[in-house]
Scaffold this active site. Structure first.
Site, PDB file in Angstrom:
ATOM      1  N   ARG A   3     -12.817 -18.666 -37.528  1.00  0.00           N
ATOM      2  CA  ARG A   3     -12.854 -19.451 -38.794  1.00  0.00           C
ATOM      3  C   ARG A   3     -14.349 -19.673 -39.559  1.00  0.00           C
ATOM      4  O   ARG A   3     -14.460 -19.401 -40.812  1.00  0.00           O
ATOM      5  CB  ARG A   3     -12.380 -21.080 -38.412  1.00  0.00           C
ATOM      6  CG  ARG A   3     -11.239 -21.083 -38.723  1.00  0.00           C
ATOM      7  CD  ARG A   3     -10.567 -22.444 -38.418  1.00  0.00           C
ATOM      8  NE  ARG A   3      -9.253 -22.406 -38.084  1.00  0.00           N
ATOM      9  CZ  ARG A   3      -8.560 -22.978 -38.968  1.00  0.00           C
ATOM     10  NH1 ARG A   3      -9.118 -23.545 -40.171  1.00  0.00           N
ATOM     11  NH2 ARG A   3      -7.076 -22.810 -38.928  1.00  0.00           N
ATOM     12  N   TYR A  12      -5.044 -13.416 -29.933  1.00  0.00           N
ATOM     13  CA  TYR A  12      -5.763 -12.216 -30.512  1.00  0.00           C
ATOM     14  C   TYR A  12      -7.362 -12.224 -30.334  1.00  0.00           C
ATOM     15  O   TYR A  12      -7.875 -13.400 -29.929  1.00  0.00           O
ATOM     16  CB  TYR A  12      -5.348 -12.312 -31.912  1.00  0.00           C
ATOM     17  CG  TYR A  12      -5.478 -13.270 -32.721  1.00  0.00           C
ATOM     18  CD1 TYR A  12      -6.765 -13.576 -33.421  1.00  0.00           C
ATOM     19  CD2 TYR A  12      -4.509 -14.264 -33.057  1.00  0.00           C
ATOM     20  CE1 TYR A  12      -6.979 -14.940 -34.451  1.00  0.00           C
ATOM     21  CE2 TYR A  12      -4.678 -15.262 -34.043  1.00  0.00           C
ATOM     22  CZ  TYR A  12      -5.842 -15.461 -34.473  1.00  0.00           C
ATOM     23  OH  TYR A  12      -6.225 -16.794 -35.329  1.00  0.00           O
ATOM     24  N   ASP A  61      -3.859 -27.414 -48.650  1.00  0.00           N
ATOM     25  CA  ASP A  61      -2.996 -28.473 -47.589  1.00  0.00           C
ATOM     26  C   ASP A  61      -3.050 -29.976 -48.345  1.00  0.00           C
ATOM     27  O   ASP A  61      -1.893 -30.701 -47.843  1.00  0.00           O
ATOM     28  CB  ASP A  61      -3.924 -28.738 -46.515  1.00  0.00           C
ATOM     29  CG  ASP A  61      -3.602 -27.672 -45.395  1.00  0.00           C
ATOM     30  OD1 ASP A  61      -2.993 -26.665 -45.560  1.00  0.00           O
ATOM     31  OD2 ASP A  61      -4.158 -27.973 -44.295  1.00  0.00           O
ATOM     32  N   GLU A  74     -18.194 -31.811 -50.778  1.00  0.00           N
ATOM     33  CA  GLU A  74     -17.722 -31.903 -49.294  1.00  0.00           C
ATOM     34  C   GLU A  74     -18.223 -33.021 -48.434  1.00  0.00           C
ATOM     35  O   GLU A  74     -19.386 -33.310 -48.627  1.00  0.00           O
ATOM     36  CB  GLU A  74     -18.007 -30.608 -48.726  1.00  0.00           C
ATOM     37  CG  GLU A  74     -18.057 -30.565 -47.201  1.00  0.00           C
ATOM     38  CD  GLU A  74     -16.584 -30.981 -46.596  1.00  0.00           C
ATOM     39  OE1 GLU A  74     -15.608 -30.365 -47.071  1.00  0.00           O
ATOM     40  OE2 GLU A  74     -16.500 -31.661 -45.720  1.00  0.00           O
ATOM     41  N   GLN A  75     -17.381 -33.948 -47.855  1.00  0.00           N
ATOM     42  CA  GLN A  75     -17.815 -35.125 -47.068  1.00  0.00           C
ATOM     43  C   GLN A  75     -18.807 -34.517 -45.913  1.00  0.00           C
ATOM     44  O   GLN A  75     -19.730 -35.356 -45.693  1.00  0.00           O
ATOM     45  CB  GLN A  75     -16.596 -35.731 -46.823  1.00  0.00           C
ATOM     46  CG  GLN A  75     -15.803 -35.051 -45.858  1.00  0.00           C
ATOM     47  CD  GLN A  75     -14.578 -35.925 -45.325  1.00  0.00           C
ATOM     48  OE1 GLN A  75     -14.431 -36.840 -45.570  1.00  0.00           O
ATOM     49  NE2 GLN A  75     -13.615 -35.183 -44.374  1.00  0.00           N
TER      50      GLN A  75
HETATM   51  C1  FAD Z   1      -3.564 -24.521 -35.038  1.00  0.00           C
HETATM   52  C2  FAD Z   1      -3.766 -24.126 -36.517  1.00  0.00           C
HETATM   53  C3  FAD Z   1      -3.796 -22.715 -36.837  1.00  0.00           C
HETATM   54  C4  FAD Z   1      -3.793 -22.238 -37.984  1.00  0.00           C
HETATM   55  N1  FAD Z   1      -3.851 -20.666 -38.317  1.00  0.00           N
HETATM   56  C5  FAD Z   1      -3.804 -20.330 -39.674  1.00  0.00           C
HETATM   57  C6  FAD Z   1      -4.070 -18.765 -39.676  1.00  0.00           C
HETATM   58  O1  FAD Z   1      -3.983 -18.009 -38.742  1.00  0.00           O
HETATM   59  N2  FAD Z   1      -3.909 -18.415 -41.111  1.00  0.00           N
HETATM   60  C7  FAD Z   1      -3.983 -19.228 -42.222  1.00  0.00           C
HETATM   61  O2  FAD Z   1      -3.895 -18.702 -43.353  1.00  0.00           O
HETATM   62  N3  FAD Z   1      -4.032 -20.664 -41.937  1.00  0.00           N
HETATM   63  C8  FAD Z   1      -4.107 -21.103 -40.645  1.00  0.00           C
HETATM   64  N4  FAD Z   1      -3.831 -22.585 -40.510  1.00  0.00           N
HETATM   65  C9  FAD Z   1      -3.804 -23.346 -41.504  1.00  0.00           C
HETATM   66  C10 FAD Z   1      -4.969 -23.663 -42.240  1.00  0.00           C
HETATM   67  O3  FAD Z   1      -6.105 -24.152 -41.288  1.00  0.00           O
HETATM   68  C11 FAD Z   1      -5.028 -24.852 -43.439  1.00  0.00           C
HETATM   69  O4  FAD Z   1      -3.968 -24.661 -44.113  1.00  0.00           O
HETATM   70  C12 FAD Z   1      -6.319 -24.523 -44.225  1.00  0.00           C
HETATM   71  O5  FAD Z   1      -7.538 -24.959 -43.427  1.00  0.00           O
HETATM   72  C13 FAD Z   1      -6.059 -25.542 -45.411  1.00  0.00           C
HETATM   73  O6  FAD Z   1      -7.347 -25.485 -46.137  1.00  0.00           O
HETATM   74  P1  FAD Z   1      -7.667 -26.490 -47.162  1.00  0.00           P
HETATM   75  O7  FAD Z   1      -8.812 -26.136 -47.849  1.00  0.00           O
HETATM   76  O8  FAD Z   1      -6.662 -26.981 -48.222  1.00  0.00           O
HETATM   77  O9  FAD Z   1      -7.850 -27.782 -46.345  1.00  0.00           O
HETATM   78  P2  FAD Z   1      -9.147 -28.026 -45.167  1.00  0.00           P
HETATM   79  O10 FAD Z   1      -9.543 -26.824 -44.510  1.00  0.00           O
HETATM   80  O11 FAD Z   1      -8.524 -29.285 -44.394  1.00  0.00           O
HETATM   81  O12 FAD Z   1     -10.306 -28.537 -46.032  1.00  0.00           O
HETATM   82  C14 FAD Z   1     -10.549 -29.881 -46.567  1.00  0.00           C
HETATM   83  C15 FAD Z   1     -11.909 -30.280 -46.852  1.00  0.00           C
HETATM   84  O13 FAD Z   1     -11.804 -31.549 -47.719  1.00  0.00           O
HETATM   85  C16 FAD Z   1     -12.972 -32.319 -47.000  1.00  0.00           C
HETATM   86  N5  FAD Z   1     -12.717 -33.464 -47.464  1.00  0.00           N
HETATM   87  C17 FAD Z   1     -11.672 -34.423 -47.025  1.00  0.00           C
HETATM   88  N6  FAD Z   1     -11.644 -35.285 -47.484  1.00  0.00           N
HETATM   89  C18 FAD Z   1     -12.781 -35.648 -48.335  1.00  0.00           C
HETATM   90  C19 FAD Z   1     -13.259 -36.492 -49.324  1.00  0.00           C
HETATM   91  N7  FAD Z   1     -12.840 -37.985 -49.449  1.00  0.00           N
HETATM   92  N8  FAD Z   1     -14.442 -36.260 -49.884  1.00  0.00           N
HETATM   93  C20 FAD Z   1     -15.148 -35.121 -49.945  1.00  0.00           C
HETATM   94  N9  FAD Z   1     -14.489 -34.124 -48.911  1.00  0.00           N
HETATM   95  C21 FAD Z   1     -13.475 -34.333 -48.276  1.00  0.00           C
HETATM   96  C22 FAD Z   1     -12.829 -31.921 -45.719  1.00  0.00           C
HETATM   97  O14 FAD Z   1     -14.269 -32.266 -44.909  1.00  0.00           O
HETATM   98  C23 FAD Z   1     -12.513 -30.392 -45.588  1.00  0.00           C
HETATM   99  O15 FAD Z   1     -13.763 -29.676 -45.510  1.00  0.00           O
HETATM  100  C24 FAD Z   1      -3.684 -22.986 -39.167  1.00  0.00           C
HETATM  101  C25 FAD Z   1      -3.871 -24.511 -38.690  1.00  0.00           C
HETATM  102  C26 FAD Z   1      -3.691 -24.810 -37.699  1.00  0.00           C
HETATM  103  C27 FAD Z   1      -3.600 -26.162 -37.492  1.00  0.00           C
END
Ligand code: FAD
Length: 381
Positions: free
Chosen positions: A106, A212, A293, A35-36
């Site tokens: 969160r 909520y 994502d 993790e960065q």
């Molecule tokens: C307003 C809003 C509300 C939301 N509400 C909901 C909800 O109620 N329920 C739900 O299920 N989803 C919700 N989401 C969606 C959810 O937040 C995302 O889909 C989720 O966080 C994606 O998880 P992830 O692990 O794929 O990516 P992220 O959570 O973005 O994690 C990516 C990680 O990778 C790290 N990273 C990036 N680049 C590098 C690199 N080069 N080297 C090392 N580490 C790196 C980052 O620091 C980060 O920690 C919401 C999103 C938004 C914007």
């Protein structure tokens, strides 16, 4: 070679990366999460976990902890922005879809996921800069000049994924001119007013707001909005950008008094750009695969982004196990075949922002999904 002799590196310690750390760790794989960030900070935001993702969280052992800390809403409640007329309500008892529906902070979800990964598997302050792979494994290069090797790599590095850029090619996420304001604040600021037992979405003409509680004790309130924003502001979402609370209140001026009371009590807010992306042509290349994502970013309107990342983590582990950790390329193709139809469908509905707007949408395909039990064989046929 057995799964216990395999090593998998996960890039990104967000919801998806931590969930994958937990599911792969349960297989006995030697897993490391890079993790960065130097530390997990407590981002002021809530998150909804629907029964579909709660089933994954149950199997990795964190359901009880989340039940203790989270708010369990009575229903998904959808109301008209001005009159408050109910356009659709879906009560969500735990036995309806086989798991509870929870609203939480969160940070509480991050803490729970971090407690489920193998001890010592998280490396903070490790920003990926590049990847090389050959027939035997993958080398990860970090910005600090160090490197590491693994049999396979999972890119769980979010919407701006470097891993995706490296294996699929760079492109820009879609920004359709909308932003989200959000805030978490003490319920006591509402002066004794109760926001009710449900998670409520208030539907306006060109904007909405979801409100909520995020704790079992109802001590904190969260809201998140979607409003049009003139072009030019933020094309890269940022969890730390501040919003102007007066502008926010003005944007919801004619809304029902229950909404205005919440915005009136809110001391400050953040805002960030809402980004999405069309489904990718492919999710993997050889021994490198994407999750969350990084491969299917979506608007937050169905509250399914993190849920899908968590589902991915369960299916990915099952696919790797299916091939006994021997053929990562085949396992990753199977994983994509199982997951992509579902995530693409959710991306499309989420983008249109029509979910539970008042229609009779069937909700069982979404909330009844069980990532541990959906058949893998049909997808591989
Ligand atoms: C307003 C809003 C509300 C939301 N509400 C909901 C909800 O109620 N329920 C739900 O299920 N989803 C919700 N989401 C969606 C959810 O937040 C995302 O889909 C989720 O966080 C994606 O998880 P992830 O692990 O794929 O990516 P992220 O959570 O973005 O994690 C990516 C990680 O990778 C790290 N990273 C990036 N680049 C590098 C690199 N080069 N080297 C090392 N580490 C790196 C980052 O620091 C980060 O920690 C919401 C999103 C938004 C914007």
């Amino acid at each position: 070679m057995s799964l216990k002799d395999r090593s998998i590196a996960i890039v990104g310690g967000g919801m998806g990366g931590l969930a994958a750390g937990a599911t792969l760790g349960q297989l006995g794989v030697n897993v490391t999460i890079y993790e960065q960030a130097g530390a997990f900070t407590r981002i002021g935001a809530g998150i909804q976990m629907m029964p579909n993702s709660m089933k994954v969280l149950r199997r990795i052992g964190v359901e009880d902890a989340l039940l203790r800390t989270s708010f369990q809403p009575y229903s998904h409640l959808n109301r008209e922005w001005d009159t408050g007329t109910v356009v659709r309500e879906l009560p969500m008892p735990a036995d309806l879809f086989g798991a509870p529906y929870l609203c939480m902070h969160r940070a509480d979800l991050t803490d729970a996921l971090a407690s489920a990964i193998p001890q010592g598997s998280l490396r903070l302050g490790k920003k990926l800069a590049g990847l090389d792979q050959d027939g035997r494994g993958v080398t990860l290069h970090f910005e600090d000049g160090t490197s590491a090797t693994a049999d396979a790599v999972v890119g769980a590095d979010g919407v701006h994924s470097l891993v995706r850029d490296l294996i699929v090619g760079p492109d820009e996420p879609l920004h359709k001119g909308r932003i989200a304001y959000r805030a978490v604040f003490p319920s006591s600021l509402l002066g004794g007013r109760d926001i009710g037992p449900s998670r409520t979405k208030w539907w306006g003409v060109d904007r909405h707001i979801v409100i909520y509680y995020v704790t079992a004790a109802k001590s904190e309130i969260y809201f998140v909005t979607s409003v049009p924003e003139p072009a030019g502001w933020l094309t890269k979402e940022s969890w730390s950008a501040k919003g102007d609370v007066e502008e926010l209140r003005a944007a919801y001026e004619g809304f029902h008094e229950d909404v205005r009371a919440v915005l009136g009590a809110c001391p400050d807010c953040h805002k960030w750009a809402i980004l999405e992306r069309e489904p990718l042509p492919r999710w993997s290349d050889g021994r490198i695969v994407l999750l969350g994502d990084a491969c299917h970013p979506m608007t937050p309107y169905m509250a399914q982004g993190a849920a899908c990342a968590i589902e991915d983590a369960a299916v990915l582990a099952r696919c790797i196990e299916h091939f006994d950790g021997d053929d990562f390329e085949a396992a990753f193709k199977l994983y994509e075949a199982v997951r992509k139809p579902r995530t693409s469908k959710i991306q499309a509905i989420s983008s249109a922002n029509t979910w539970m707007k008042g229609g009779d949408d069937d909700t069982s395909w979404l909330y009844g999904y069980d990532a541990w039990n959906i058949p893998l064989e049909a997808a591989s046929a």
